[in-house]
Design a protein around this motif. Structure first.
Motif, short mmCIF file in Angstrom:
data_model
loop_
_atom_site.label_atom_id
_atom_site.label_comp_id
_atom_site.label_asym_id
_atom_site.label_seq_id
_atom_site.Cartn_x
_atom_site.Cartn_y
_atom_site.Cartn_z
N UNK A 235 0.86 -1.18 0.00
CA UNK A 235 0.00 0.00 0.00
C UNK A 235 0.89 1.24 0.00
N UNK A 236 0.84 2.00 -1.09
CA UNK A 236 1.69 3.19 -1.17
C UNK A 236 1.79 3.69 -2.59
N UNK A 265 -2.94 2.16 -4.14
CA UNK A 265 -2.22 3.40 -4.35
C UNK A 265 -2.31 3.88 -5.78
N UNK A 266 -1.51 4.91 -6.09
CA UNK A 266 -1.50 5.49 -7.43
C UNK A 266 -0.09 5.95 -7.77
N UNK A 267 0.16 6.14 -9.07
CA UNK A 267 1.47 6.58 -9.51
C UNK A 267 1.76 6.14 -10.92
N UNK A 268 2.99 6.36 -11.35
CA UNK A 268 3.38 6.11 -12.73
C UNK A 268 3.29 4.64 -13.15
N UNK A 269 3.22 3.73 -12.15
CA UNK A 269 3.21 2.30 -12.45
C UNK A 269 1.81 1.73 -12.62
N UNK A 270 0.80 2.57 -12.60
CA UNK A 270 -0.59 2.08 -12.65
C UNK A 270 -0.84 1.21 -13.88
N UNK A 288 -6.80 3.83 -5.27
CA UNK A 288 -6.73 4.65 -4.06
C UNK A 288 -8.03 4.48 -3.27
N UNK A 289 -7.90 4.02 -2.05
CA UNK A 289 -9.08 3.81 -1.19
C UNK A 289 -8.79 4.49 0.16
#
Length: 405
Positions: A235-236, A265-270, A288-289
């Motif tokens: 989670x991050x 989580x969220x970010x460039x790797x989604x 994201x929750x």
């Protein structure tokens, strides 16, 4: 002691409103960190006034200016939240935040001019910190910096390259942040190494890696309530630099069909995470929750993982809040030997010694091969450690004693 807390901290109700109504979800780690610290401080002070620059992004939402007061301690003491207005006009937004912050900070200082007082800062919230720092200097009030990151090491991960204006703005922000960062009277740092790069004047400082909610001692992590399958949770932020790709690649090499990898989580790797989710039925991406939902799932999981590479320089100057959250859940954690993590933590966590894909795979196989009872016992020991040594009341007490000495 009277405390003015200058940050992005919001009341729980206000933050929930922002989270539910924003297309770009605000970071929950900062909210949780400052919320826990403020609730620890109120137990030891006369009252606490939060001057908040809410984490509202330039997206469509309906968030109104709100000033709330919540009684978070039995008795007469309380935390007062003043959520400042945030305009969606770039230049005017910062100017208005500076002016209103200065006004409210000055009003607070004059009201409590005969009282012992201090101003706590999140230096990364620049516009309101500059204004409140000016008040601190004018009224000769103790200024305490809570440094959770080094501006030079902060990276904005985007899918597109920054425009010239964004690059110039970012450079200006970093420069002002660095200048202001050297001007505080006291420092609360996440790692010992931080002191070497920001505290040139050798001002008083203490190291506080993080903190956990003292109320978690009442939340039981029971073996009987865990998932029957082996659930591994990350989670991050989903960035390759944080080891997420390496974790996924290592997991996909595992042959055990009974093990699952859940990512939040969220970010460039989604996009990569979603691609791997389609290729391997054992991987599930939740996006994201709310943090409270993640905490509930951590209690029922088998293993919590933080694959952040220990060889990156930025790990000297950070202590991931997820490690503290993982440990207080009572579920065992597998992490790298981070440079900013004191050695006292090592016996309470499982360590990834070889940080290659094959090394992470081997570590996962070894830990997941242990019996459920042994894993549970390791998680419980970690929880007992952080609950007794690192809870928000203990950490707040250290801070108050530190600035009062």
């Amino acid at each position: 002691m009277k405390i003015l807390y200058v940050s992005s901290l919001c009341s729980d109700k206000y933050f929930k409103n922002i989270f539910e109504n924003s297309r770009v979800k605000p970071q929950q780690q900062a909210q949780k960190f400052h919320s826990l610290l403020s609730k620890g401080l109120i137990e030891l002070t006369d009252d606490l006034y939060v001057l908040s620059r809410p984490p509202i992004q330039r997206s469509k939402h309906k968030i109104e200016h709100l000033k709330t007061k919540g009684n978070l301690k039995s008795g007469s003491c309380s935390i007062t939240y003043n959520h400042l207005k945030v305009l969606n006009i770039v230049v005017l937004k910062q100017f208005l935040l500076f002016c209103t912050s200065f006004f409210y900070a000055l009003k607070w200082g004059l009201k409590n001019r005969k009282q012992e007082k201090a101003i706590f800062f999140d230096p990364l919230n620049l516009s309101i910190s500059v204004a409140a720092m000016l008040v601190a200097k004018i009224l000769n009030v103790k200024s305490v910096a809570i440094v959770t990151d080094i501006p030079d090491f902060m990276k904005e991960y985007t899918f597109k390259k920054k425009s010239f204006i964004n690059r110039a703005t970012s450079k200006c922000y970093t420069g002002i942040c660095n200048f202001l960062l050297h001007k505080y009277d006291y420092y609360i740092l996440l790692t010992e190494q931080m002191n070497e790069v920001i505290n040139f004047s050798k001002k008083p400082y203490i190291v506080m890696e993080g903190l956990v909610d003292s109320q978690m001692k009442n939340t039981m992590n029971l073996l009987d309530y865990k998932y029957n399958e082996k659930i591994v949770i990350y989670a991050g932020a989903l960035y390759e630099k944080y080891g997420v790709k390496k974790l996924i690649d290592a997991f996909m090499k595992l042959k055990d069909s009974d093990v699952k990898l859940w990512l939040y989580g969220a970010g460039e790797m989604e996009d990569y995470v979603k691609k791997c989710e389609k290729e391997d039925y054992r991987i599930k991406y939740f996006g994201v929750v709310p943090n409270e939902l993640i905490v509930k799932e951590q209690l029922k999981a088998t293993l919590l993982v933080n694959p952040r590479p220990s060889y990156e320089d930025f790990t000297k100057y950070s202590f991931p809040s997820k490690n503290m959250e993982y440990m207080v859940s009572g579920t065992p954690i597998l992490t790298t030997r981070l440079q900013g993590m004191p050695s006292e933590y090592n016996k309470y966590v499982y360590l990834i010694e070889d940080e290659t894909v094959s090394g992470v795979k081997s570590a996962l196989e070894t830990i997941l091969g242990k019996n459920r009872g042994e894993l549970h016992e390791q998680g419980v020991k970690a929880k007992e450690f952080v609950i007794s040594e690192k809870n928000n009341q203990v950490q707040a007490s250290k801070i108050i004693n530190f600035i009062s000495a």
